[in-house]
Design an enzyme around this catalytic site. Structure first.
Site, short mmCIF file in Angstrom:
data_model
loop_
_atom_site.label_atom_id
_atom_site.label_comp_id
_atom_site.label_asym_id
_atom_site.label_seq_id
_atom_site.Cartn_x
_atom_site.Cartn_y
_atom_site.Cartn_z
N CYS A 190 -4.67 -3.10 2.93
CA CYS A 190 -5.43 -2.06 3.62
C CYS A 190 -5.44 -2.40 5.10
CB CYS A 190 -6.86 -1.98 3.08
SG CYS A 190 -7.92 -0.80 3.95
N ASN B 291 0.89 -1.17 0.00
CA ASN B 291 0.00 0.00 0.00
C ASN B 291 0.93 1.22 0.00
OD1 ASN B 291 -2.74 0.94 2.28
ND2 ASN B 291 -2.35 1.56 0.19
N ASN C 74 -13.01 4.81 9.86
CA ASN C 74 -13.52 4.92 8.50
C ASN C 74 -14.44 3.72 8.24
OD1 ASN C 74 -11.50 3.00 8.45
ND2 ASN C 74 -10.49 3.76 6.63
N CYS D 219 -5.81 5.48 8.00
CA CYS D 219 -5.14 4.51 7.14
C CYS D 219 -4.11 3.79 7.99
CB CYS D 219 -4.48 5.18 5.94
SG CYS D 219 -3.48 4.04 4.94
N GLY D 220 -4.33 2.50 8.24
CA GLY D 220 -3.44 1.76 9.12
C GLY D 220 -2.06 1.52 8.54
N ASN E 267 -6.81 10.45 -0.16
CA ASN E 267 -6.87 9.42 -1.19
C ASN E 267 -6.36 9.98 -2.52
OD1 ASN E 267 -7.76 7.24 0.29
ND2 ASN E 267 -9.93 7.61 -0.13
N GLU F 171 -10.78 -0.05 -1.91
CA GLU F 171 -10.80 1.10 -1.01
C GLU F 171 -11.59 2.26 -1.60
OE1 GLU F 171 -7.51 2.37 1.33
OE2 GLU F 171 -6.30 0.63 0.76
N ARG F 172 -12.30 2.92 -0.73
CA ARG F 172 -13.06 4.12 -1.09
C ARG F 172 -12.11 5.18 -1.64
NH1 ARG F 172 -15.41 7.48 3.95
NH2 ARG F 172 -13.22 7.17 4.47
#
Length: 289
Positions: free
Chosen positions: A227, A13, A167, A76-77, A67, A218-219
């Protein structure tokens, strides 16, 4: 104007990280974020991460996430793990553990001796109204301690768990994550009107009570290689359904995460996520005048 940046990734990611803590930055407009995240004409990233001075007591830094479509999101982890590596590597702190302000509160990030980062992701939220998810007119189905909700998707009914990790997430268990039509169902779920803030769609295959495979659409970013919040939401849903036990190894296309949660005893317990954080390169980009 020249803009210094760091390219990083957590389990594939990938992120552009900017230091707004020790230097002035130009306004991060939607257009600028999209330009920086563009994989053909910019740097390329799933998300842009911004380091800033905190605005709340008890935090060392403020952590903002954008984003690749330009929209700012709550959490966001995987980015959080990269965040703590960035602030340590750039001399902004020498602490092994830092407290970081995010939209929904303050989280703790800890760098371990082996280079992995443990993130206290906070407690999951399952109440649909707080995700948020509109259940009006729907008949839920109990499974363990969880409630599954029917969602019409591309002519089929998908039974989902709804979870907030700061989220929104919709999680469904599938027989084969690789074969499942994630690229068809993901966009439909993401933009379903029952999710007023849109949603991250997770597709989890259970391998054993301590191991899963996961894909997440992911949105605002599409399917990503990993994610972190999606992994936490999926594991929480699986434990709540009675199909998983902590800790759980989560295999993504980009790498492996370990999620621990004592939710079978106390759903208010925080989820703990452990995984890698990697610096790819440092660079400078010319911004248009």
């Amino acid at each position: 104007m020249k803009l210094s940046f760091t390219k990083m990734h957590g389990a594939g990611n990938d992120f552009v990280v900017l230091d707004g803590y020790s230097r002035a930055l130009p306004p991060l407009t939607d257009a600028l974020v999209r330009a920086l995240a563009d994989r053909h004409f910019g740097i390329g990233a799933d998300q842009l991460l911004l380091v800033e001075k905190p605005t709340v007591d008890g935090a060392d830094f403020k952590y903002r996430i954008f984003n690749c479509d330009g929209g700012e999101v709550e959490h966001c982890g995987n980015g959080a793990r990269c965040f703590v590596k960035f602030v340590r590597d750039h001399g902004l702190t020498d602490k092994a553990s830092v407290r970081v302000e995010v939209k929904h509160g303050v989280i703790t990030l800890t760098m371990q001796d082996n280079g992995e980062v443990v993130v206290d992701m906070g407690a999951p939220v399952f109440e649909p109204a707080r995700v948020p998810f509109d259940t009006s007119g729907l008949d839920g189905r109990r499974e363990g301690a969880d409630t599954l909700w029917p969602l019409p998707v591309n002519g089929a009914t998908r039974w989902i768990s709804v979870v907030s990790m700061g989220n929104p997430h919709a999680v469904q268990i599938v027989d084969d994550a690789e074969a499942f039509p994630v690229l068809a169902d993901g966009p439909a779920i993401e933009r379903d009107p029952r999710f007023p803030q849109r949603v991250n769609a997770g597709f989890m295959q259970i391998v054993s009570r301590h191991e899963v495979k996961l894909r997440v659409y992911e949105r605002g970013a599409g399917e990503t290689l990993a994610c972190g919040t999606g992994a936490c939401a999926a594991v929480a849903a699986g434990i709540r359904r009675g199909q998983l036990d902590s800790p759980v190894t989560v295999h993504t296309h980009g790498g492996t995460l370990t999620i621990s949660w004592d939710g079978a005893r106390d759903e208010r317990a925080p989820l703990m996520m452990a995984g890698p954080a990697t610096t790819v390169f440092e660079g400078v980009i010319d911004l248009p005048a």
